[in-house]
Design a protein around this motif. Structure first.
Motif: not given
Length: 510
Positions: A456-467
């Motif tokens: 799941r990608a973060y909308r306002k924190l480009d490059g960060l995801v939840d795995l």
């Protein structure tokens, strides 16, 4: 699981960490955690799975302003899925008044009188009204103020909608500006705007930090200050109990009753020097509170005391800090060898308890039907981003099933249902919907696995995801295991490495 923690701020947008944060936002957010004496109940195959809770976090919810009518939905901490929650006392209740009026020792009175000129309440205003309140303190002749990041997060992320003001114990007030923050330590550096008689009094003799080479001893008396529940400025006498064990970042364990609204307030020693900053408290416990060690606030002051006021939303700065944090966290985790559950057939990856806590449960050995043992490990500290988002933690859950008493057909039914009932989240204002890939994996020295990896990608924190990685073995008709690995707020590269590391933890028992 360990007890829930709430951030200590009060008001809308307050955040949490391991514990309840000590500020008071109008919509406070407590840190997730489970009761320490009772591990989470096992997932029953074929039944709806409980939502996976976030870790316990040390932060006190920000206190909402006092209201004459019933408290609305923004006046209480948001509940954590699947976990019991403690609703902070509201301003004006007996508990709040009791703390505000509690007798204090001669030392506490002396230190409060000596420090009150440097104390202030930090207020976040929306359309001229209080959205949240926390505490802070003056640390320089230039008017620098230390508080928690979660106390000022609304202003940091939406400066066009929220502004910061302060109020002194005498009722004087003025504007504040944000210079910098340290989201990892939940700290913020502010500065008083303009010159006034009140500002001159506060900056005349700022509080000073205790020297790092003079550590406290366990059992020493220390004194927490702040404005609990927007009732009145108060001093709380307590005990230094060293650092929290199994925490990725240092936190001071403080025996004292600090409450929402005190987030960001100073904790001082017998000489009036700063040893910590109020940040959170543990719910379902008595006098278990947590402080950010003073050295991190001092480092933030030295690093950014000449910084210009932050302009625009702080998302780029926040992303920079989170990327650095997840890199360090991932590198440390990947360097640790797996432990394993005791099983005659399989080895399952169980993390070291260096900065996690693991809890086990299972069905009685004489129970009929499906036999199951469950181990859940989680970090108890998460990073507060805003009132709806915490990140920066890892978790592992392993469930081992023995269906020999059921037979192959019945076991297959409940085993498949248990795999299907795992929840992966949905799109929200902070993250996208999960994108998943499924495949069968054959380890060189382990059983064949069915694996699903979701991001799941973060909308306002480009490059960060939840795995999220789900794994089940598919080699036996009446035995199996279901594993779940969670990594919140990591880069795609680290998500890939963590997935590989987790899958390699499954093997045959030698």
């Amino acid at each position: 699981m360990s007890p829930s923690l709430l951030p200590l701020a009060r008001g809308a947008g307050a955040g949490l960490l391991l514990i309840a944060a000590l500020g008071q936002p109008v919509a406070a957010q407590p840190r997730p955690a489970a009761a320490s004496s009772a591990p989470a109940a096992p997932v029953v195959p074929g039944k709806p799975a409980p939502a996976v809770p976030t870790p316990n976090v040390p932060r006190l919810p920000v206190a909402p302003p006092a209201q004459s009518g019933p408290q609305g939905p923004q006046g209480a901490p948001a509940p954590m899925p699947g976990l019991p929650q403690q609703v902070p006392d509201q301003p004006g209740t007996a508990a709040s008044q009791a703390q505000a009026n509690a007798p204090v020792s001669a030392s506490a009175r002396r230190l409060y009188d000596r420090s009150r000129a440097q104390l202030l309440q930090v207020r976040t205003l929306f359309n001229g009204s209080q959205a949240s309140v926390g505490s802070g303190f003056v640390v320089s002749a230039e008017g620098h103020v230390i508080t928690n990041y979660h106390v000022v997060s609304q202003h940091a992320l939406e400066p066009e909608r929220y502004r910061l003001q302060y109020q002194t114990p005498e009722g004087d007030g003025g504007d504040l500006e944000l210079l910098d923050f340290d989201a990892r330590r939940d700290l913020a550096l502010l500065r008083i705007v303009g010159k006034s008689p009140a500002a001159a009094r506060m900056t005349a003799t700022p509080l000073v930090f205790r020297k790092a080479e003079q550590p406290l001893s366990k059992g020493e008396r220390i004194y927490s200050m702040g404005n609990p529940h927007d009732v009145a400025f108060a001093v709380v006498e307590g005990t230094y109990n060293g650092l929290v064990e199994r925490s990725f970042d240092p936190l001071i364990y403080y025996s004292g009753s600090i409450n929402p609204g005190m987030s960001g307030g100073p904790v001082i020693d017998e000489d009036g020097e700063i040893v910590g900053i109020n940040v959170s408290t543990m719910i379902f416990a008595q006098q278990m509170s947590f402080l950010v060690p003073a050295q991190y606030a001092n480092a933030l002051l030295q690093r950014s005391r000449q910084a210009a006021p932050m302009k625009g939303a702080a998302w780029p700065r926040l992303r920079e800090q989170l990327m650095a944090y997840q890199e360090e966290l991932s590198r440390n985790f990947l360097a640790q060898p797996w432990r394993t559950l005791t099983h005659p057939r399989y080895r399952f990856p169980i993390p070291q308890e260096q900065y996690m806590r693991c809890w086990g449960s299972g069905t009685p050995t004489d129970a009929q039907g499906l036999q199951m043992q469950r181990t859940q490990c989680r970090m108890e500290h998460a990073l507060f981003i805003n009132e709806t988002l915490q990140t920066g933690y890892l978790g592992v859950t392993e469930e081992v099933y023995d269906g020999s008493k059921l037979g192959a057909l019945r076991f297959s039914t409940v085993y498949s249902a248990s795999f299907r009932n795992e929840r992966l989240g949905a799109a929200d204002k902070d993250r996208t919907a999960p994108y998943c890939k499924e495949n069968f994996v054959q380890q060189s020295d382990g059983p064949p696995l069915r694996a699903v990896a979701c991001l799941r990608a973060y909308r306002k924190l480009d490059g960060l995801v939840d795995l999220t990685v789900l794994v089940t073995n598919v080699d036996s008709a009446t035995e199996g295991a279901l594993g779940r690995f969670e990594a919140r707020g990591v880069s795609f590269a680290n998500a890939t490495q963590l997935t590989r590391h987790y899958l390699q933890g499954f093997a045959w028992t030698r």
